[in-house]
Enzyme design. Sequence first.
Site, PDB file in Angstrom:
ATOM      1  N   GLY A 107       0.784  -1.223   0.000  1.00  0.00           N
ATOM      2  CA  GLY A 107       0.000   0.000   0.000  1.00  0.00           C
ATOM      3  C   GLY A 107       0.817   1.275   0.000  1.00  0.00           C
ATOM      4  CB  SER A 791      33.924  -9.011  28.694  1.00  0.00           C
ATOM      5  OG  SER A 791      32.539  -8.915  28.486  1.00  0.00           O
ATOM      6  CE1 TYR A 879      30.974 -13.657  27.302  1.00  0.00           C
ATOM      7  CE2 TYR A 879      33.076 -14.757  26.917  1.00  0.00           C
ATOM      8  CZ  TYR A 879      32.320 -13.796  27.576  1.00  0.00           C
ATOM      9  OH  TYR A 879      32.902 -12.981  28.499  1.00  0.00           O
TER      10      TYR A 879
HETATM   11  P1  ADP Z   1      -0.195  -3.597  -4.878  1.00  0.00           P
HETATM   12  O1  ADP Z   1       1.277  -3.734  -4.953  1.00  0.00           O
HETATM   13  O2  ADP Z   1      -0.657  -2.451  -4.064  1.00  0.00           O
HETATM   14  O3  ADP Z   1      -0.854  -4.902  -4.556  1.00  0.00           O
HETATM   15  P2  ADP Z   1      -0.749  -4.101  -7.656  1.00  0.00           P
HETATM   16  O4  ADP Z   1       0.190  -3.581  -8.650  1.00  0.00           O
HETATM   17  O5  ADP Z   1      -0.637  -5.530  -7.315  1.00  0.00           O
HETATM   18  O6  ADP Z   1      -0.676  -3.196  -6.363  1.00  0.00           O
HETATM   19  O7  ADP Z   1      -2.197  -3.805  -8.195  1.00  0.00           O
HETATM   20  C1  ADP Z   1      -3.331  -3.917  -7.388  1.00  0.00           C
HETATM   21  C2  ADP Z   1      -4.386  -4.753  -8.083  1.00  0.00           C
HETATM   22  O8  ADP Z   1      -4.711  -4.218  -9.330  1.00  0.00           O
HETATM   23  C3  ADP Z   1      -3.934  -6.153  -8.367  1.00  0.00           C
HETATM   24  O9  ADP Z   1      -4.123  -6.987  -7.268  1.00  0.00           O
HETATM   25  C4  ADP Z   1      -4.841  -6.560  -9.489  1.00  0.00           C
HETATM   26  O10 ADP Z   1      -6.031  -7.093  -8.984  1.00  0.00           O
HETATM   27  C5  ADP Z   1      -5.113  -5.265 -10.189  1.00  0.00           C
HETATM   28  N1  ADP Z   1      -4.313  -5.264 -11.418  1.00  0.00           N
HETATM   29  C6  ADP Z   1      -3.057  -4.873 -11.584  1.00  0.00           C
HETATM   30  N2  ADP Z   1      -2.652  -5.080 -12.845  1.00  0.00           N
HETATM   31  C7  ADP Z   1      -3.694  -5.624 -13.487  1.00  0.00           C
HETATM   32  C8  ADP Z   1      -3.913  -6.082 -14.829  1.00  0.00           C
HETATM   33  N3  ADP Z   1      -2.963  -6.015 -15.755  1.00  0.00           N
HETATM   34  N4  ADP Z   1      -5.107  -6.585 -15.121  1.00  0.00           N
HETATM   35  C9  ADP Z   1      -6.069  -6.653 -14.194  1.00  0.00           C
HETATM   36  N5  ADP Z   1      -5.946  -6.246 -12.946  1.00  0.00           N
HETATM   37  C10 ADP Z   1      -4.757  -5.736 -12.582  1.00  0.00           C
END
Ligand code: ADP
Length: 907
Positions: A107, A791, A879
């Site tokens: 996130g 030590s 140690y």
């Molecule tokens: P995070 O690192 O926050 O998990 P992601 O890059 O994995 O972010 O993207 C979050 C979500 O977006 C993924 O879990 C997926 O469900 C969706 N997503 C990312 N790329 C694609 C894609 N090419 N096609 C469909 N869904 C995607």
Amino acid sequence: MASQETATHKYVYDFAEGNKDLKDLLGGKGANLAEMTNLGLPVPPGFTITTEACKTYLATGTEPPELADQIATHLAALEREMGRRLGDPADPLLVSVRSGAKFSMPGMMETVLNVGLNDESVVGLARQAEAAGTAGAERFAWDSYRRLIQMFGKTVCNVPGEEFEHALEGAKRAKGTSDDLGLDATDLRALVDAYKTIFVKHTGRDFPQSPREQLDLAIKAVFESWNAERAVLYRRQERIPADLGTAVNVVAMVFGNLGPDSGTGVAFTRDPASGAQGIYGDYLANAQGEDVVAGIRNTVPLQELERINKPAYDELLGIMARLEEHYQDLCDIEFTIERGKLWMLQTRVGKRTAAAAFIIAAQLVDEGLIDLDEALHRVNGDQLAQLMFPRFKVEHDIEPIARGIAASPGAAVGRAVFDGKRAVELAGQGERVILVRRETNPDDLPGMIAAQGVLTSRGGKTSHAAVVARGMGKTCVCGADALDVDVPGRKFTVAGQVVAEGDVISIDGTTGKVYLGEVPVWPSEVVRYFEGTIDPERSGDPLVSAVHRIMSHADQRRRLAVRANADTGEDAARARRFGAQGIGLCRTEHMFLGDRRELVERLILARDDAEREAALAALLPLQRADFVEIFREMDGQAVTVRLIDPPLHEFLPPLEQLAVNVAVAQERGEDVAKEEALLAAVRRMHEQNPMLGLRGVRLGLVVPGLFAMQVRAIVEAAVECAKGGGNPRPEIMVPLVGAVQELETVRAEAEKIIAEVTRERAVEVLIGTMIEVPRAALTAGQIAEAAEFFSFGTNDLTQMGWGFSRDDVEGAFFWRYLELGIFGISPFESMDRDGVGRLVRIATEEGRATRPGLKLGICGEHGGDPESVHFFHEVGLDYVSCSPFRVPVARLEAGRAVVEATGSDSR
Ligand code: ADP
Ligand code: MG
Ligand code: MG
């Protein structure tokens, strides 16, 4: 030259070109997408832009010159493979642009979906979806477009996310629906217009219509997200290096929002909390991935997918089993189903709780997937330490009133108080209190000390509250931002509920949860196992059995011995149960406290040799009895006794108190001769910098007979034990030595006493020194002439090496140093390898050069710190010694240090 080199430099990798070991270059997400592609799993095609491109961009402010071309080449290949062009008005290829650093930072960074949509291609997307038989084709296309503007606006152009959310809420309200599925194509089209207006308002430009411009801006935004404030803070908390950069993944979009036969989900290959095998995950029909991750709509358990789409479900389970076997570990995955067809969008070795880490590692050994070395590598001392704290007995029906950052582990219960003074007052009356503040500052220190735990509504893992609490081993939850703390009003409000001063709350520094009322506390079963009250073979508790197996293996593998710091027979016994192989530091100060203070006063006030000798003679049998007890508990194991270290006036009453006593007594006409003498002595002995004053060996050289009495007590105790059939192994340690002459003087006197006392019964007594003054480290070659062991006193060595007054700096300004990144962790908590560590290396090499058999150990706080234990292993000490409670952590880490060379990244 340089330009030629960069001209051929490869910044973009097709998924087919990478693999899971290229995390440094491709980031975790990219490396694992490549790995899955090569395993033949259904991954949408795409490519990864390397962390090197990101680093160049961050360092210079522009992309490497050849990047644009390389992206164009890979994009063209992707378009050919997909049979569509990016943003083609008639039939657009859409892509996602996804961040992905070496270590997962959930996130923290950015992802943009549906790149390639614009006013024209949205129509083409709808038409193509309709031709493919999608029922709500138009709705789908506009839903995808509004998502793009929303994500792009927020993450690429810093448009406040709430504005889009408000507009979406407004549209739902107008339509009388609570679910975004209730919005039809017309509603979503109107929403797109509203979003565009918001976009213009905040950026001063129209939403970009050029697909390639969208792509380039999104890539740049992902690069920049590496330095976003929250990402910087997260890295600091998790000790992830700041210079790794992120990779960027460009992935062909697959659509989970194409109707009820589409959807998206997340899953674990086994339970990340308990390690139990089974099916753990969430699924959301007709949605794009971010909805699941953001928890926007209610998901269904993954098992339901079996009913919804059996073939995809079976395929998914097969892939999960395959991944677990391939990675030989618990994996978490993200997937999407597009019109019935399964696509894998991410996998990685999953995060897990401390308990699950042990249980899973042991299970994988049982399943033959990994060996015990690998199991040992996959757990760590921080996790073990967490398992040793008492825990709240939380039944399922106790809901926390808030959650914050788990800043310092433990379970604390007490009455809420809102200022330090009140905390001290109530604690003085025997109440247990929790100090609640918006944030803490150095003035809160006494209150923090008095409290069971600290709770703040602001600040992260490196805030003042967090750093100081960890330093004190005090439970702390910080940054619980749902709390509205009203310090003058002596209350906090959370979700409309008011908690006033005196109300009981419980805080869990291991999970960050805050509860109202008193939550009962469990002792840790892992501690009960270490103490021998749980039999690991019989208990049936999978955690205890896993810890037992992995600890036994660590003990078998480690080269470092582990001793404990213990000053009493009771501590020694506990340390032994925890696996200590001796005592590395037995402080003798406490033997001068309590009713023995009076003897120390006599010693200090002695007017002549006779009086002083009488006082020492009275102390001798008391000390001897203490040592007898300790030697008995540690029979057969080395016990390093440190001669008295602190300045003597620490054993006298404080100056102010004495002055008052004298004044009051004089007023009453009482006899104050003794108090006056004491007062004069305290005044005489007052020091500006007691830590740098008359203490340690200096005291021994200045106060005749003091060290001699202690040496005699030690050796007589050893002789007494030996006569009783025991095997005492005393080591006499001289503190604060800076020059070999100091040690030689003490040694000469001690040897005479040893020779005399052991005449009736031979006992081997070693004489050595602490290395804790920088000068001692730098002249270790000379000092080793007079020492059988060293030590390292790393607390003082750090204090004097940095010039930090330990008792002052941590509360006063370390939080600022951490904030500025001057160090990532307090050098008192974890060894400063480069500076203080160098002193240790020098002393080790030069000491051993003089005396090859020199025994080397460490007895500072660092002896129980995981990273420091690895350092001491590398340097080649014999140690480490730490507090009894940390002994298991040190044993585990000493074992891990040995297997580390063979393992992979453990984060
Ligand atoms: P995070 O690192 O926050 O998990 P992601 O890059 O994995 O972010 O993207 C979050 C979500 O977006 C993924 O879990 C997926 O469900 C969706 N997503 C990312 N790329 C694609 C894609 N090419 N096609 C469909 N869904 C995607
Ligand atoms: Mg993801
Ligand atoms: Mg010291």
